[in-house]
Structures are given as structure tokens and as C-alpha cells.
Design a protein around this motif. Structure first.
Motif, PDB file in Angstrom:
ATOM      1  N   GLY A 346       3.118  -5.230  10.851  1.00  0.00           N
ATOM      2  CA  GLY A 346       4.276  -5.115  11.723  1.00  0.00           C
ATOM      3  C   GLY A 346       3.907  -5.338  13.170  1.00  0.00           C
ATOM      4  O   GLY A 346       2.758  -5.656  13.508  1.00  0.00           O
ATOM      5  N   PRO A 347       4.872  -5.150  14.090  1.00  0.00           N
ATOM      6  CA  PRO A 347       4.647  -5.383  15.526  1.00  0.00           C
ATOM      7  C   PRO A 347       3.512  -4.556  16.109  1.00  0.00           C
ATOM      8  O   PRO A 347       2.877  -4.984  17.073  1.00  0.00           O
ATOM      9  CB  PRO A 347       5.992  -4.985  16.149  1.00  0.00           C
ATOM     10  N   ASP A 348       3.237  -3.382  15.500  1.00  0.00           N
ATOM     11  CA  ASP A 348       2.171  -2.539  16.057  1.00  0.00           C
ATOM     12  C   ASP A 348       0.785  -3.035  15.659  1.00  0.00           C
ATOM     13  O   ASP A 348      -0.239  -2.537  16.135  1.00  0.00           O
ATOM     14  CB  ASP A 348       2.342  -1.088  15.618  1.00  0.00           C
ATOM     15  N   GLY A 349       0.738  -4.020  14.776  1.00  0.00           N
ATOM     16  CA  GLY A 349      -0.537  -4.569  14.350  1.00  0.00           C
ATOM     17  C   GLY A 349      -1.304  -3.680  13.398  1.00  0.00           C
ATOM     18  O   GLY A 349      -2.420  -4.015  12.985  1.00  0.00           O
ATOM     19  N   LYS A 350      -0.744  -2.543  13.011  1.00  0.00           N
ATOM     20  CA  LYS A 350      -1.421  -1.593  12.139  1.00  0.00           C
ATOM     21  C   LYS A 350      -0.650  -1.336  10.844  1.00  0.00           C
ATOM     22  O   LYS A 350      -1.238  -1.192   9.785  1.00  0.00           O
ATOM     23  CB  LYS A 350      -1.641  -0.269  12.872  1.00  0.00           C
ATOM     24  N   THR A 351       0.663  -1.267  10.934  1.00  0.00           N
ATOM     25  CA  THR A 351       1.489  -0.958   9.765  1.00  0.00           C
ATOM     26  C   THR A 351       1.621  -2.187   8.870  1.00  0.00           C
ATOM     27  O   THR A 351       2.068  -3.248   9.308  1.00  0.00           O
ATOM     28  CB  THR A 351       2.890  -0.499  10.196  1.00  0.00           C
ATOM     29  N   VAL A 352       1.212  -2.038   7.611  1.00  0.00           N
ATOM     30  CA  VAL A 352       1.324  -3.135   6.660  1.00  0.00           C
ATOM     31  C   VAL A 352       2.767  -3.243   6.187  1.00  0.00           C
ATOM     32  O   VAL A 352       3.328  -2.289   5.638  1.00  0.00           O
ATOM     33  CB  VAL A 352       0.394  -2.922   5.449  1.00  0.00           C
ATOM     34  N   THR A 353       3.375  -4.395   6.405  1.00  0.00           N
ATOM     35  CA  THR A 353       4.751  -4.615   5.964  1.00  0.00           C
ATOM     36  C   THR A 353       4.820  -5.356   4.638  1.00  0.00           C
ATOM     37  O   THR A 353       5.856  -5.361   3.987  1.00  0.00           O
ATOM     38  CB  THR A 353       5.532  -5.423   7.015  1.00  0.00           C
ATOM     39  N   ASP A 354       3.735  -5.996   4.250  1.00  0.00           N
ATOM     40  CA  ASP A 354       3.705  -6.679   2.956  1.00  0.00           C
ATOM     41  C   ASP A 354       2.262  -6.811   2.491  1.00  0.00           C
ATOM     42  O   ASP A 354       1.413  -7.317   3.217  1.00  0.00           O
ATOM     43  CB  ASP A 354       4.342  -8.068   3.075  1.00  0.00           C
ATOM     44  N   TYR A 355       1.983  -6.325   1.272  1.00  0.00           N
ATOM     45  CA  TYR A 355       0.633  -6.368   0.722  1.00  0.00           C
ATOM     46  C   TYR A 355       0.393  -7.695   0.019  1.00  0.00           C
ATOM     47  O   TYR A 355       1.180  -8.123  -0.809  1.00  0.00           O
ATOM     48  CB  TYR A 355       0.425  -5.213  -0.254  1.00  0.00           C
ATOM     49  N   ARG A 356      -0.763  -8.318   0.351  1.00  0.00           N
ATOM     50  CA  ARG A 356      -1.104  -9.590  -0.266  1.00  0.00           C
ATOM     51  C   ARG A 356      -2.608  -9.731  -0.382  1.00  0.00           C
ATOM     52  O   ARG A 356      -3.366  -9.200   0.426  1.00  0.00           O
ATOM     53  CB  ARG A 356      -0.578 -10.762   0.565  1.00  0.00           C
ATOM     54  N   ILE A 357      -3.037 -10.477  -1.392  1.00  0.00           N
ATOM     55  CA  ILE A 357      -4.435 -10.877  -1.512  1.00  0.00           C
ATOM     56  C   ILE A 357      -4.470 -12.350  -1.873  1.00  0.00           C
ATOM     57  O   ILE A 357      -3.480 -12.914  -2.345  1.00  0.00           O
ATOM     58  CB  ILE A 357      -5.195 -10.057  -2.581  1.00  0.00           C
ATOM     59  N   GLY A 358      -5.619 -12.980  -1.645  1.00  0.00           N
ATOM     60  CA  GLY A 358      -5.759 -14.394  -1.971  1.00  0.00           C
ATOM     61  C   GLY A 358      -7.208 -14.824  -1.893  1.00  0.00           C
ATOM     62  O   GLY A 358      -8.084 -14.044  -1.492  1.00  0.00           O
ATOM     63  N   PRO A 359      -7.506 -16.068  -2.284  1.00  0.00           N
ATOM     64  CA  PRO A 359      -8.890 -16.553  -2.261  1.00  0.00           C
ATOM     65  C   PRO A 359      -9.462 -16.552  -0.855  1.00  0.00           C
ATOM     66  O   PRO A 359      -8.787 -16.918   0.107  1.00  0.00           O
ATOM     67  CB  PRO A 359      -8.764 -17.991  -2.793  1.00  0.00           C
ATOM     68  N   LYS A 360     -10.719 -16.144  -0.722  1.00  0.00           N
ATOM     69  CA  LYS A 360     -11.373 -16.185   0.579  1.00  0.00           C
ATOM     70  C   LYS A 360     -11.517 -17.612   1.092  1.00  0.00           C
ATOM     71  O   LYS A 360     -11.573 -17.845   2.305  1.00  0.00           O
ATOM     72  CB  LYS A 360     -12.749 -15.516   0.498  1.00  0.00           C
ATOM     73  N   LEU A 361     -11.589 -18.567   0.176  1.00  0.00           N
ATOM     74  CA  LEU A 361     -11.739 -19.966   0.576  1.00  0.00           C
ATOM     75  C   LEU A 361     -10.451 -20.547   1.123  1.00  0.00           C
ATOM     76  O   LEU A 361     -10.449 -21.645   1.672  1.00  0.00           O
ATOM     77  CB  LEU A 361     -12.214 -20.798  -0.619  1.00  0.00           C
ATOM     78  N   GLY A 362      -9.338 -19.825   0.985  1.00  0.00           N
ATOM     79  CA  GLY A 362      -8.052 -20.318   1.462  1.00  0.00           C
ATOM     80  C   GLY A 362      -7.063 -20.441   0.320  1.00  0.00           C
ATOM     81  O   GLY A 362      -7.437 -20.627  -0.843  1.00  0.00           O
TER      82      GLY A 362
END
Length: 484
Positions: A346-362
Motif C-alpha cells: 500500500g501507500p505506506d510501503g509496508k502494508t501488503v495489499t496483495d500476496y504474490r510469489i513468482g520465479p526469481k528469474l522473472g
């Protein structure tokens, strides 16, 4: 329960320039050419292919099939086959792979997102089963659309576009992520899953950690559920709650990754209950299982040979004391080298608004994940142990020891292999040993064979645990044979 079958096409993903996805799920554009590959498919009824081959065979022998099930009876099928029927295998001839999809259904609602995605792979050489869960928040391309979103939405997007295409779109996506060829897939409604467990008299689960979930979904509200550590028998309702819980704040049992591991544990328990009890020889148990799901099953056409092949595989697994291994493609997988958190803040740069994961390579680059999956299919016990291994030069020479470590890492990537430098410079012979008795046995066996080390006990000159790793490797200079 719903089970679909179709022919498919497999394609590798190719990255262009990804952009961040917002909370509104705006997808990321990506380009991806197709690689065509067709094969004939069928699916047997149920949760795990090796179980339900036998189940369906016995149902066929004692119960009249509904025409809606998809069973194709041909008088020629009852004649003795020229050879034993076999299930479809991948191009290596070594594995049969099935994608198990769990779908949440709630009152007055249609199928929702596919929050349970488990690839189950049977190895014909080792007689073992490996299960690999892909978390629902893993970012993947959406149905050849050149856009990215969470993988649990692939099915829904495809179904909304073309009814009946969802399962094959999801299956192709899992094939790309894991680098495997999937021969079968099954979609399971959680309600049917609960009824099957009740029909076999419950499942035996050893709960590793006590935990409480104060936000377990209950219709359109929440309720509190709790589990105490220790072995216990769960009925269908309890097993489903155990497998679906994800809001606990205790003992690392919260979140999708812990939930995925518990789901695999329940499937293994169901597998063991069916194979190791009288379920497959009890007409009453079979009738109850069949009755609990028959109205909710859709399958493609399959034959007696297909059923017999599944039964043979189930017997093969049981007779050879096959083992089941579980893995989750979360950020800790592969020694935290292949998948990363890609959360939106979110705007505060700390609150997670959506959880996601993905490949480290992109996004879309599954090279490392494919490589990791290949390794865990080849060496499931080794990668399950995931031992921290410290290697020391005790006489071989720093350069040669470093070279040996590099070779070991190349042969077994994504494991914890650490070169700790020189401990001694004058010791003869090499050794490898576990620092905890009767543990990490596969690691010691595998690495000693690769390095040509025969001594698997701690030498007398080592009096401490050194760096405190799980396994220690000491590389000494070649033993000088006496001329006498």
C-alpha cells in the motif's frame, strides 16, 4: 466432483517487459509462442490415480455404472489382452503424472478459484509417488492471453471465455511451471472429498503442531477451529478443516504454504487407508464411496483396460512398499533460490495489499523451477532431507576440494552444500557422516557414492561438530598404501 478430459497443446513461456499488477488484478502483458504436443487422455474417478484405478475396477465388477460416468463397455474388452494394460506415461517412459485440482464450492455459488493444485507423479522405477503443490498466489500467464495473474484464476478465466476449456488451460499452465508432461487430471469438489473420507471410515493423521484458526470460513461468516498435536483419526469434516485452514498465527501453520503441506498429508492418509485396509474388497465401502460422488462426476470415456492398468499400478505401489514425498513451490523451495515474494504494498510501503510469489528469474521464466522439479522427481528422499552439508579440506588441497564441491553442487543443485575451507592439511582419506545418528541417511549414501567415499563415520581426529551442519564431508589426500 468434476473431472474433465481434453487434448492439449504445451507451450513454453517467453518474457517481454512485465509491469506491476495492481490490487484490481490488472494483468501483466507477456509474449509466448506455442509448442504443439498432442496425446490421448483419460481420467479415473477420484483423488489419487493409483488408488482409484483399483476402486473403479471393483465398482465395475459389482455395480451398474451410470451412463454419465463415461465408462465404455465393449464385448471385445472382456477377452484376454495380448499384454498387460498400462497407463499413459511421459516421453521418458518413467513417470505417470496426474494433476489434482481442489475447487471450493459454497451454497448458491458456482465453482470458484482452484485453490488446491497438486501434481502427483508415480515413478515406475522406484515405485514412489511425489506430490508437488503450486500455491494459489503463484503468478502465471493466463490462458495464452499474453497476460499474467494468480494461477488460481487460470481455470475461471478460461471457463468464462469458453465453457469446458478451464481444466486444460490450467493443466497446460502447470506443465509449463513444472516442466513436466501431465497425462491425467482430476477436479475434486471439497464436499465430495469430505464424503469419500467418511465412506472409508476416516483417515489417520499425525498433526505436527497444535494450532487455532479464528477465521475459518463457515458459509458467509467465520468460525474457530483448533487442532492439538499428535496422531488422531479424522472424519471427513475434520480432515477438510485441517486441510483448508490458513489463518492460524501459531507454529508456522498459517498461510497457503502450510495449508498445501497439510493437504498433501491428508491425501497420503487417504491413499494409505484405501490401500492398507479392506476398503477395496468391501462392497459396502465401495458402494458408499461411489454413491457419495456419482452424481457429481464427469469423466471422459475409459475402458476395462484403462481400469485394469490403474489397478495394476495400485498393486505395484503397495507390493513394493512405495513411498510418498511432498513438496511445495513456495519461496523456501530449492534452498530459497528459485521463487521469491512479489507482494504488492500500500501507500505506506509496508502494508501488503496483495500476496504474490513468482520465479526469481522473472515472470514466465520457469527454467530454475523446471530444473528443481526434475531433481526432486529423481531424488525425492534426498531433497526431502534437505540437509545442510559442510565440506572441509583436510588434506586433499584447497583447489581440489573446491573443485569437488563445485561438482557436487552441479549434480545436486538447490541443496545446502557449503565449502568451509581448510581444517587440516595432512589427513589421509575422506569421510562423510551425519552429525545426528540414523538421520540424513539418503544424503550420506548419495553423496558418498558420488564422491567415491567409503568411510561414513566420524574420524577420531574430529572431536567437535565443527560448524554444526547436518552432514559433514572431509576431503583428505589419497591413502598411501604400504609397500610391504
Amino acid at each position: 466432483m468434476t473431472i474433465d478430459i481434453q487434448l492439449d497443446e504445451k507451450k513454453p513461456a517467453k518474457i517481454v517487459t512485465p509491469e506491476l499488477i495492481t490490487k484490481s488484478e490488472k494483468p501483466i502483458k507477456i509474449e509466448s509462442p506455442r509448442k504443439k504436443k498432442k496425446r490421448s487422455i483419460f481420467v479415473l474417478v477420484g483423488i489419487v490415480l493409483v488408488i482409484l484405478g483399483g476402486l473403479v475396477f471393483l465398482v465395475y465388477k459389482g455395480i451398474a455404472f451410470s451412463k454419465n460416468i463415461g465408462f465404455n463397455f465393449n464385448a471385445n474388452d472382456i477377452t484376454a489382452p495380448e499384454k498387460e494394460p498400462e497407463l499413459a506415461k511421459d516421453s521418458s517412459g518413467k513417470y505417470t503424472n496426474i494433476l489434482i485440482v481442489g475447487v471450493d464450492t459454497r451454497d448458491k455459488e458456482a465453482l470458484l478459484n482452484t485453490d488446491t493444485l497438486i501434481l502427483a507423479s508415480y515413478n515406475y522405477e522406484t515405485k514412489d509417488i511425489v506430490m508437488i503443490s503450486t500455491p494459489r498466489d503463484f503468478m502465471a500467464e493466463i490462458n495464452n492471453s499474453n497476460w499474467f495473474n494468480k494461477i488460481n484464476s487460470v481455470y475461471l478465466y478460461a471457463e468464462n471465455k469458453t465453457k469446458g476449456s478451464g481444466m486444460m488451460a490450467l493443466r497446460k499452465t502447470i506443465e509449463e511451471v513444472t516442466g513436466t508432461e501431465i497425462q491425467y487430471h482430476a477436479m475434486v469438489d471439497f464436499k465430495a472429498f469430505e464424503k469419500i473420507i467418511d465412506a472409508v471410515g476416516g483417515v489417520d493423521i499425525n498433526v505436527e503442531n497444535s494450532f487455532t484458526d479464528y477465521k475459518y470460513p463457515d458459509g458467509y461468516s467465520y468460525k474457530t477451529i483448533s487442532f492439538k498435536a499428535g496422531p488422531q483419526t479424522m472424519d471427513g469434516k475434520t480432515a477438510l478443516e485441517y486441510a483448508r485452514s490458513r489463518h492460524s498465527q501459531q507454529n508456522n501453520e498459517g498461510g497457503d504454504y502450510a495449508r498445501a503441506k497439510r493437504q498433501q498429508k491428508v491425501i497420503v492418509a487417504l491413499q494409505e487407508k484405501i490401500l492398507n485396509t479392506s476398503t477395496l474388497t468391501s462392497p459396502k465401502a465401495i458402494m458408499e464411496i461411489f454413491a457419495s460422488v456419482a452424481n457429481n462426476i464427469k469423466v471422459s470415456e475409459f475402458t476395462i483396460d484403462d481400469i485394469q492398468a490403474g489397478l495394476n499400478l495400485a498393486k505395484d505401489f503397495q507390493d513394493n512398499n512405495g513411498k510418498s514425498y511432498s513438496f511445495v513451490l513456495d519461496p523456501s523451495a530449492g534452498n530459497s533460490q528459485i521463487i521469491s515474494n512479489q507482494n504488492v504494498f500500500g501507500p505506506d510501503g509496508k502494508t501488503v495489499t496483495d500476496y504474490r510469489i513468482g520465479p526469481k528469474l522473472g515472470l514466465g521464466n520457469y527454467t530454475d523451477i523446471n530444473k528443481y522439479v526434475k531433481q526432486i522427481l529423481l531424488h525425492p528422499q534426498l531433497y526431502t532431507e534437505n540437509a545442510s552439508v559442510y565440506v572441509y579440506n583436510v588434506g586433499l588441497g584447497a583447489q581440489e576440494a573446491s573443485k569437488k564441491v563445485a561438482e557436487l553442487k552441479k549434480a545436486y543443485p538447490y541443496l545446502k552444500i557449503i565449502y568451509s575451507g581448510t581444517k587440516y592439511s595432512n589427513k589421509e582419506g575422506s569421510a562423510i557422516y551425519s552429525n545426528t545418528p540414523d538421520t540424513y541417511l539418503r544424503t550420506v549414501t548419495e553423496y558418498s557414492k558420488f564422491l567415491g567415499i567409503t568411510q561414513t563415520t566420524k574420524p577420531d581426529y574430529i572431536t567437535t561438530n565443527l560448524n554444526g551442519g547436518d552432514v559433514t564431508i572431509l576431503l583428505g589426500k589419497p591413502v598411501q598404501l604400504s609397500s610391504e
